[in-house]
Design a protein around this motif. Structure first.
Motif, PDB file in Angstrom:
ATOM      1  N   LEU A   1       0.812  -1.217   0.000  1.00 61.14           N
ATOM      2  CA  LEU A   1       0.000   0.000   0.000  1.00 61.14           C
ATOM      3  C   LEU A   1       0.847   1.269   0.000  1.00 61.14           C
ATOM      4  CD1 LEU A   1      -2.649  -0.991   2.728  1.00 61.14           C
ATOM      5  CD2 LEU A   1      -2.453  -1.779   0.366  1.00 61.14           C
ATOM      6  N   GLY A   2       2.137   1.139  -0.320  1.00 65.11           N
ATOM      7  CA  GLY A   2       3.046   2.271  -0.202  1.00 65.11           C
ATOM      8  C   GLY A   2       2.681   3.478  -1.037  1.00 65.11           C
ATOM      9  N   ASN A   3       1.981   3.271  -2.134  1.00 63.63           N
ATOM     10  CA  ASN A   3       1.592   4.388  -3.005  1.00 63.63           C
ATOM     11  C   ASN A   3       0.158   4.859  -2.780  1.00 63.63           C
ATOM     12  OD1 ASN A   3       4.052   4.650  -4.474  1.00 63.63           O
ATOM     13  ND2 ASN A   3       3.535   2.818  -5.646  1.00 63.63           N
ATOM     14  N   TRP A   4      -0.515   4.290  -1.803  1.00 62.84           N
ATOM     15  CA  TRP A   4      -1.928   4.623  -1.599  1.00 62.84           C
ATOM     16  C   TRP A   4      -2.089   5.988  -0.937  1.00 62.84           C
ATOM     17  CZ3 TRP A   4      -5.827   0.280  -0.118  1.00 62.84           C
ATOM     18  CH2 TRP A   4      -5.729  -0.778  -1.042  1.00 62.84           C
ATOM     19  N   GLN A   5      -3.091   6.716  -1.398  1.00 61.44           N
ATOM     20  CA  GLN A   5      -3.503   7.950  -0.751  1.00 61.44           C
ATOM     21  C   GLN A   5      -4.595   7.639   0.289  1.00 61.44           C
ATOM     22  OE1 GLN A   5      -1.798  10.824  -1.592  1.00 61.44           O
ATOM     23  NE2 GLN A   5      -0.619   9.311  -2.783  1.00 61.44           N
ATOM     24  N   ALA A   6      -4.943   8.642   1.071  1.00 63.40           N
ATOM     25  CA  ALA A   6      -5.973   8.446   2.097  1.00 63.40           C
ATOM     26  C   ALA A   6      -7.288   7.972   1.486  1.00 63.40           C
ATOM     27  CB  ALA A   6      -6.185   9.739   2.885  1.00 63.40           C
ATOM     28  N   ILE A   7      -7.669   8.552   0.355  1.00 63.58           N
ATOM     29  CA  ILE A   7      -8.936   8.172  -0.272  1.00 63.58           C
ATOM     30  C   ILE A   7      -8.906   6.718  -0.740  1.00 63.58           C
ATOM     31  CG2 ILE A   7      -8.222   9.035  -2.544  1.00 63.58           C
ATOM     32  CD1 ILE A   7     -11.781   9.063  -1.018  1.00 63.58           C
ATOM     33  N   ASP A   8      -7.740   6.234  -1.171  1.00 63.46           N
ATOM     34  CA  ASP A   8      -7.619   4.836  -1.589  1.00 63.46           C
ATOM     35  C   ASP A   8      -7.879   3.910  -0.412  1.00 63.46           C
ATOM     36  OD1 ASP A   8      -6.836   5.613  -4.191  1.00 63.46           O
ATOM     37  OD2 ASP A   8      -4.746   5.780  -3.559  1.00 63.46           O
ATOM     38  N   PHE A   9      -7.286   4.245   0.730  1.00 65.90           N
ATOM     39  CA  PHE A   9      -7.438   3.394   1.917  1.00 65.90           C
ATOM     40  C   PHE A   9      -8.872   3.427   2.427  1.00 65.90           C
ATOM     41  CE2 PHE A   9      -6.497   2.190   6.413  1.00 65.90           C
ATOM     42  CZ  PHE A   9      -5.822   1.007   6.152  1.00 65.90           C
ATOM     43  N   LEU A  10      -9.474   4.580   2.433  1.00 70.53           N
ATOM     44  CA  LEU A  10     -10.859   4.701   2.887  1.00 70.53           C
ATOM     45  C   LEU A  10     -11.809   3.922   1.977  1.00 70.53           C
ATOM     46  CD1 LEU A  10     -10.880   8.457   3.880  1.00 70.53           C
ATOM     47  CD2 LEU A  10     -11.423   6.556   5.425  1.00 70.53           C
ATOM     48  N   ASN A  11     -11.611   4.021   0.666  1.00 72.76           N
ATOM     49  CA  ASN A  11     -12.464   3.279  -0.260  1.00 72.76           C
ATOM     50  C   ASN A  11     -12.313   1.771  -0.079  1.00 72.76           C
ATOM     51  OD1 ASN A  11     -14.046   5.118  -1.794  1.00 72.76           O
ATOM     52  ND2 ASN A  11     -12.221   5.762  -2.907  1.00 72.76           N
ATOM     53  N   ALA A  12     -11.103   1.321   0.193  1.00 68.33           N
ATOM     54  CA  ALA A  12     -10.893  -0.103   0.433  1.00 68.33           C
ATOM     55  C   ALA A  12     -11.583  -0.542   1.714  1.00 68.33           C
ATOM     56  CB  ALA A  12      -9.394  -0.401   0.507  1.00 68.33           C
ATOM     57  N   MET A  13     -11.393   0.220   2.775  1.00 68.44           N
ATOM     58  CA  MET A  13     -11.898  -0.169   4.087  1.00 68.44           C
ATOM     59  C   MET A  13     -13.419  -0.069   4.204  1.00 68.44           C
ATOM     60  SD  MET A  13      -9.459  -1.044   6.322  1.00 68.44           S
ATOM     61  CE  MET A  13     -10.052  -0.602   7.965  1.00 68.44           C
ATOM     62  N   GLN A  14     -14.024   0.906   3.541  1.00 71.47           N
ATOM     63  CA  GLN A  14     -15.450   1.143   3.754  1.00 71.47           C
ATOM     64  C   GLN A  14     -16.325   0.936   2.522  1.00 71.47           C
ATOM     65  OE1 GLN A  14     -15.464   5.072   5.865  1.00 71.47           O
ATOM     66  NE2 GLN A  14     -16.010   3.766   7.587  1.00 71.47           N
ATOM     67  N   ARG A  15     -15.726   0.765   1.368  1.00 67.59           N
ATOM     68  CA  ARG A  15     -16.501   0.496   0.160  1.00 67.59           C
ATOM     69  C   ARG A  15     -16.057  -0.789  -0.535  1.00 67.59           C
ATOM     70  NH1 ARG A  15     -18.683   3.844   2.564  1.00 67.59           N
ATOM     71  NH2 ARG A  15     -19.593   5.821   1.859  1.00 67.59           N
ATOM     72  N   GLY A  16     -14.946  -1.368  -0.081  1.00 64.31           N
ATOM     73  CA  GLY A  16     -14.474  -2.607  -0.702  1.00 64.31           C
ATOM     74  C   GLY A  16     -14.053  -2.414  -2.137  1.00 64.31           C
ATOM     75  N   VAL A  17     -13.408  -1.271  -2.424  1.00 63.18           N
ATOM     76  CA  VAL A  17     -13.001  -0.937  -3.792  1.00 63.18           C
ATOM     77  C   VAL A  17     -11.502  -0.642  -3.807  1.00 63.18           C
ATOM     78  CG1 VAL A  17     -13.305   0.661  -5.714  1.00 63.18           C
ATOM     79  CG2 VAL A  17     -15.271   0.006  -4.327  1.00 63.18           C
ATOM     80  N   SER A  18     -10.798  -1.211  -4.785  1.00 57.42           N
ATOM     81  CA  SER A  18      -9.361  -0.997  -4.915  1.00 57.42           C
ATOM     82  C   SER A  18      -9.086   0.334  -5.611  1.00 57.42           C
ATOM     83  CB  SER A  18      -8.736  -2.130  -5.730  1.00 57.42           C
ATOM     84  OG  SER A  18      -9.102  -2.021  -7.092  1.00 57.42           O
ATOM     85  N   PRO A  19      -7.857   0.845  -5.548  1.00 57.58           N
ATOM     86  CA  PRO A  19      -7.540   2.104  -6.240  1.00 57.58           C
ATOM     87  C   PRO A  19      -7.799   2.056  -7.739  1.00 57.58           C
ATOM     88  CG  PRO A  19      -5.838   1.599  -4.640  1.00 57.58           C
ATOM     89  CD  PRO A  19      -6.730   0.394  -4.696  1.00 57.58           C
ATOM     90  N   ASP A  20      -7.691   0.858  -8.343  1.00 56.79           N
ATOM     91  CA  ASP A  20      -7.955   0.764  -9.781  1.00 56.79           C
ATOM     92  C   ASP A  20      -9.395   0.387 -10.100  1.00 56.79           C
ATOM     93  OD1 ASP A  20      -7.993  -1.883  -9.061  1.00 56.79           O
ATOM     94  OD2 ASP A  20      -6.328  -2.505 -10.346  1.00 56.79           O
ATOM     95  N   GLY A  21     -10.271   0.440  -9.081  1.00 56.71           N
ATOM     96  CA  GLY A  21     -11.700   0.272  -9.318  1.00 56.71           C
ATOM     97  C   GLY A  21     -12.235  -1.136  -9.273  1.00 56.71           C
ATOM     98  N   ARG A  22     -11.440  -2.101  -8.820  1.00 54.90           N
ATOM     99  CA  ARG A  22     -11.925  -3.481  -8.692  1.00 54.90           C
ATOM    100  C   ARG A  22     -12.634  -3.658  -7.359  1.00 54.90           C
ATOM    101  NH1 ARG A  22      -7.755  -7.054  -8.081  1.00 54.90           N
ATOM    102  NH2 ARG A  22      -6.463  -5.306  -7.450  1.00 54.90           N
ATOM    103  N   HIS A  23     -13.639  -4.537  -7.351  1.00 49.24           N
ATOM    104  CA  HIS A  23     -14.310  -4.885  -6.102  1.00 49.24           C
ATOM    105  C   HIS A  23     -13.453  -5.860  -5.308  1.00 49.24           C
ATOM    106  CE1 HIS A  23     -18.099  -2.963  -7.088  1.00 49.24           C
ATOM    107  NE2 HIS A  23     -18.135  -3.580  -8.254  1.00 49.24           N
ATOM    108  N   TYR A  24     -13.334  -5.596  -4.015  1.00 49.62           N
ATOM    109  CA  TYR A  24     -12.722  -6.581  -3.125  1.00 49.62           C
ATOM    110  C   TYR A  24     -13.789  -7.564  -2.665  1.00 49.62           C
ATOM    111  CZ  TYR A  24      -8.482  -3.744  -2.689  1.00 49.62           C
ATOM    112  OH  TYR A  24      -7.331  -3.053  -2.942  1.00 49.62           O
ATOM    113  N   TYR A  25     -13.379  -8.812  -2.493  1.00 57.96           N
ATOM    114  CA  TYR A  25     -14.288  -9.807  -1.941  1.00 57.96           C
ATOM    115  C   TYR A  25     -14.512  -9.537  -0.455  1.00 57.96           C
ATOM    116  CZ  TYR A  25     -13.924 -12.532  -6.223  1.00 57.96           C
ATOM    117  OH  TYR A  25     -13.995 -12.946  -7.526  1.00 57.96           O
ATOM    118  N   PRO A  26     -15.707  -9.845   0.049  1.00 58.95           N
ATOM    119  CA  PRO A  26     -15.987  -9.569   1.470  1.00 58.95           C
ATOM    120  C   PRO A  26     -15.304 -10.521   2.445  1.00 58.95           C
ATOM    121  CG  PRO A  26     -17.910 -10.521   0.389  1.00 58.95           C
ATOM    122  CD  PRO A  26     -16.916 -10.230  -0.699  1.00 58.95           C
TER     123      PRO A  26
END
Length: 306
Positions: free
Chosen positions: A99-124
């Motif tokens: 996650l070294g290149n992640w911005q705050a918005i990237d981390f928030l989207n992953a944690m609370q929307r299950g979305v990667s920085p490149d727009g893929r869905h994370y599995y629950p």
């Protein structure tokens, strides 16, 4: 005939548009992120409360990481479930694999929307369905703490899932149904109970293991914390409502002592996958352990199922 063809074409377009809407990732508005100076001390507390190392610490010689190795978050642990094999990703500060290149918005989207920085869905299997109940500041503090830990250059393989679970796009429709920040249980408004609810339903994501799932893979809130099949091995995850064997017979102080020490009131010791959970809980302040115990002793008692 031409009219029918036009109707069919129109219906096909409507279906495609509906499918696109249903499966499109939902993201947080960057303008909604508050100005925040990260607190590393709080970030570390969130790290242990969330059990991040239990999944993401790189195994050592095929075994669960211990001691300082828990802070090497290179991922790679495998979870063999009825849906297929999930592999915990690298969440270290590595810029290539983590996650070294992640911005705050990237981390928030992953944690609370299950979305990667490149727009893929994370599995629950990544419990964002619980983390959606966390505060933004706790998540930003967690990111800062993780970024302060060593980078681990470990490239983790993709999940190996069975059909239809391997169709990642479909997770978008699943989220439309089940990604919800509503509290699970209505609790008293005092600070202790609210804190316990926050830790159990949110950060600690206890229901992800201790509650059964329906056919769609969502948690059954009607059997909240009443025990569930162990998706990653034999046996069952125990009932931790007031009807459960231990919570029913233990006092709140017994639970706190168990969280702190790993010993039961009968001087038995914690076992199985709960070992890692207890080790994480032992790093929390006593006030948080008391809040967790108060919540567990107060929620509806649900009898165990065979």
């Amino acid at each position: 005939m031409k009219k029918s063809s036009r109707y069919l074409a129109g219906a096909a377009v409507a279906i495609v548009l509906a499918a696109a809407w249903l499966t499109t990732p939902q993201r947080i508005n960057p303008d909604e992120i508050p100005a925040h100076d990260p607190n590393l001390e709080n970030g570390e507390l969130v790290f242990w409360a969330g059990g991040c190392a239990s999944c993401h610490a790189t195994p050592v010689d095929g075994k669960r990481a211990k001691g300082d190795d828990k802070l090497l978050l290179g991922g790679g642990q495998e979870f063999d479930t009825p849906y297929g094999v999930f592999r915990a990703p690298n969440i270290s500060a590595s810029k290539e694999f983590g996650l070294g290149n992640w911005q705050a918005i990237d981390f928030l989207n992953a944690m609370q929307r299950g979305v990667s920085p490149d727009g893929r869905h994370y599995y629950p299997s990544f419990p964002y369905t619980s983390y959606i109940r966390m505060t933004t500041t706790d998540i930003l503090d967690l990111q800062a703490f993780i970024q302060s830990l060593p980078a681990v250059e470990n490239d983790v393989a993709e999940h190996a899932l069975n059909f239809p679970w391997n169709i990642r796009r479909g997770i978008g429709a699943w989220k439309r149904l089940y990604l919800d920040d509503t509290p699970i249980i209505n609790v008293a408004s005092d600070a202790v109970m609210r804190r316990g609810q926050y830790l159990v339903e949110g950060t600690g994501h206890c229901g992800e293991c201790h509650s059964p799932r329906n056919q769609s893979g969502d948690l059954r809130v009607d059997r909240w914390l009443a025990g569930a099949p162990n998706l990653d091995g034999p046996g069952r995850i125990p009932n931790i409502t007031p009807a459960g064997k231990n919570v029913k017979s233990w006092s709140g102080s017994d639970l706190v002592y168990y969280f702190e020490s790993g010993f039961t009131p009968d001087f038995d010791t914690v076992g199985s996958s709960m070992v890692a959970v207890q080790e994480n809980l032992s790093k929390l302040p006593q006030s948080d352990l008391e809040a967790i115990a108060a919540y567990l002793k107060t929620i509806p008692a649900i009898e165990s199922q065979k």
